[in-house]
Design a protein around this motif. Structure first.
Motif, short mmCIF file in Angstrom:
data_model
loop_
_atom_site.label_atom_id
_atom_site.label_comp_id
_atom_site.label_asym_id
_atom_site.label_seq_id
_atom_site.Cartn_x
_atom_site.Cartn_y
_atom_site.Cartn_z
N ILE A 341 0.30 -1.44 0.20
CA ILE A 341 -0.03 -0.30 0.21
C ILE A 341 1.31 1.28 -0.17
N PHE A 342 1.20 2.07 -1.09
CA PHE A 342 1.93 3.23 -1.20
C PHE A 342 1.23 4.24 -0.32
N THR A 343 0.63 4.33 0.45
CA THR A 343 1.06 6.25 1.95
C THR A 343 2.36 5.98 1.67
N GLN A 344 2.54 6.80 2.78
CA GLN A 344 3.10 7.35 2.95
C GLN A 344 3.42 8.02 4.34
N PRO A 345 3.54 6.64 5.59
CA PRO A 345 4.49 5.55 4.79
C PRO A 345 4.11 4.90 4.64
N GLU A 346 4.79 3.54 3.93
CA GLU A 346 4.26 2.75 2.97
C GLU A 346 4.79 1.47 3.69
N MET A 347 3.68 0.48 3.18
CA MET A 347 2.96 -0.37 3.92
C MET A 347 3.14 -1.58 2.54
N GLY A 348 3.64 -2.90 3.63
CA GLY A 348 4.62 -3.89 3.19
C GLY A 348 3.09 -5.09 3.59
N THR A 349 2.79 -5.86 3.67
CA THR A 349 1.98 -7.09 3.96
C THR A 349 1.75 -8.55 3.51
N VAL A 350 1.63 -9.96 3.88
CA VAL A 350 1.07 -11.01 3.18
C VAL A 350 1.14 -11.53 4.61
N GLY A 351 0.04 -12.57 4.28
CA GLY A 351 -0.91 -13.32 4.98
C GLY A 351 -1.60 -12.99 6.19
N LEU A 352 -1.46 -12.96 7.55
CA LEU A 352 -2.90 -12.75 8.26
C LEU A 352 -2.34 -11.40 9.30
N SER A 353 -3.50 -11.13 8.98
CA SER A 353 -3.04 -9.69 10.38
C SER A 353 -3.04 -10.51 11.59
N GLU A 354 -2.24 -9.73 12.63
CA GLU A 354 -2.54 -10.37 13.84
C GLU A 354 -3.90 -11.09 14.62
#
Length: 451
Positions: A341-354
């Motif tokens: 997700i190219f927000t500022q700051p950037e976010m990268g994610t894979v798999g399940l959330s907590e």
């Protein structure tokens, strides 16, 4: 019955073009119809121009940081006209790349709208009828406005690249990744940005801790974010737009942008009439192999509203060709898809959330938040987050979440490990690359939470 084509594709976006091209290269006779520009949402009005705008918006901060590193340079003025001209040239170039890929693969193209007459017949806008053994729907999706009084005064993400000039102020309505990305972009370009979102926190569906940090940092950088806030109506007032909000406030903005959802492009295609089943949002209902209720008709990409990401549409297109033209039944794999997700700051994610992982099984959470070296040296107080969600039973890393500059680049590589089923001990056995932000992913030894 002899058909004009083995395959007729409706839609010239990333998924449709890939499927058409690969099928043609495999010997099929293929045609494709596209009513607008080739390249679709991603190339023409989505990921590509958006990422270029992200790059443009980050240079003001780079100049400020450079001064802290001893560079005697002063900030200049951002010239929207120069950037927009270069952007349009690049999009024209990319569209030509797509056209040439089709042409060189032997795909016949029609630059017009198409709809279905029956299970094997496509009718073009000029009335021409074409028959095909197989029809592939790849018509994508479009942004929709929320239906409040005066919403015709607002724009959508489709319009943002075509503004004659940057507004001095803008209200962005929505809390998903499109809304939040453009809030950061326009804020970085010097626009006074206000964001309204009716929910309790932006980026619903992502890891709570990660989206909380993104929200916090966006506010620190100057985005005026109002959570739990929706709009009642819009009214023109001179050359500005007056917005009434559910929090009792009224305010004037130069522009209002809606990023309040997207809808599949299925209207006017004649789908229900030929027996194609549509879902509640108008999406094309398909099975695991992208086949609709009509055996000769398939659908891929955002029009199916499964996982609305460009690389996924391309994968679905490839799986369709394997299944239909290569005799190798292939289901597109929608599991463990890395996302940026190219927000500022950037976010990268894979798999399940907590949160999702905890609902599923007992977990350990490893997380660290810190000021990265580059920004800290420059006197900035921004923080980054590195987080792993681990199964207590199998030790597998169920989720990896990164909020940091370059998070998209990092999550692509972390995604390989998670997709392979790497355990926390696999991460631990990997030597840290020092000094980097991402080394924290392999140096966290003690869980911060279990549950």
């Amino acid at each position: 019955m002899a058909f004009d084509y083995d395959l007729f594709v409706i839609g010239g976006g990333s998924g449709g073009v890939r499927a058409a091209r690969v099928a043609a290269q495999d010997g099929a006779k293929v045609a494709l119809a596209e009513e607008d520009r080739y390249g679709g949402t991603c190339v023409i009005r989505g990921c590509v121009p958006k990422k270029l705008m992200v790059f443009a918006s980050e240079y003001a901060g780079v100049v400020e940081d450079a001064k802290s590193y001893g560079w005697a340079i002063e900030p200049g003025q951002f010239d929207w006209d120069v950037f927009r001209g270069r952007l349009n040239d690049e999009l024209d170039r990319l569209e030509n790349v797509y056209r040439n890929l089709l042409k060189n693969s032997g795909v016949e193209t029609f630059d017009q709208r198409a709809h279905l007459e029956d299970a094997h017949t496509v009718v073009l806008a000029d009335g021409t009828k074409k028959t095909a053994k197989h029809i592939l729907l790849a018509t994508g999706g479009r942004p929709v406005k929320p239906g409040v009084p005066g919403d015709e005064l607002g724009i959508t993400s489709n319009d943002i690249f075509h503004l004659d000039e940057l507004p001095e102020s803008i209200l962005i309505v929505g809390g998903g990744y499109i809304a939040s990305e453009f809030a950061g972009i326009l804020n970085g370009l010097g626009v006074d940005v206000t964001q309204y979102y009716r929910g309790a926190q932006i980026l619903r569906g992502f890891d709570d801790e990660a989206r909380g940090l993104v929200s916090e940092e966006m506010c620190q950088r100057g985005v005026n974010l109002h959570l739990g806030t929706d709009i009642i109506d819009l009214q023109q007032e001179g050359d500005k737009i007056r917005v009434r909000a559910t929090n009792g406030k009224e305010a004037l903005f130069d522009k209002v942008m809606f990023a309040t959802g997207r809808a599949p492009n299925t209207e006017g295609l004649g789908l229900a009439e030929v027996g194609v089943e549509l879902g509640r949002k108008g999406e094309v209902v398909v099975d695991d192999y992208s086949q609709t209720a009509v055996p000769s008709i398939y659908a891929i990409g955002d029009v199916t509203d499964r996982v609305n990401l460009t690389p996924v549409a391309i994968r679905e297109g490839m799986a369709f060709v394997e299944t239909v033209f290569k005799g190798n039944p292939t289901k597109p794999d929608h599991d463990l898809i890395p996302t940026a997700i190219f927000t500022q700051p950037e976010m990268g994610t894979v798999g399940l959330s907590e949160e999702d992982a905890r609902d599923q099984e007992p977990i350990e959470v490893y997380a660290t938040s810190f000021k990265p070296m580059q920004q800290s040296f420059a006197g900035r107080s921004e923080r980054v987050l590195m987080k792993l969600v681990v199964s207590q039973k199998t030790r597998k890393v169920l989720g990896c979440h990164i909020v940091a500059p370059g998070a998209g680049e990092m999550i692509q590589l972390a995604g390989i490990a998670v997709k392979m089923g790497a355990t926390k001990e696999d991460f631990d056995r990997t030597v840290a690359v020092h000094p980097t932000m991402s080394e924290e992913l392999v140096t966290m030894k003690t869980p911060v939470r279990t549950g």
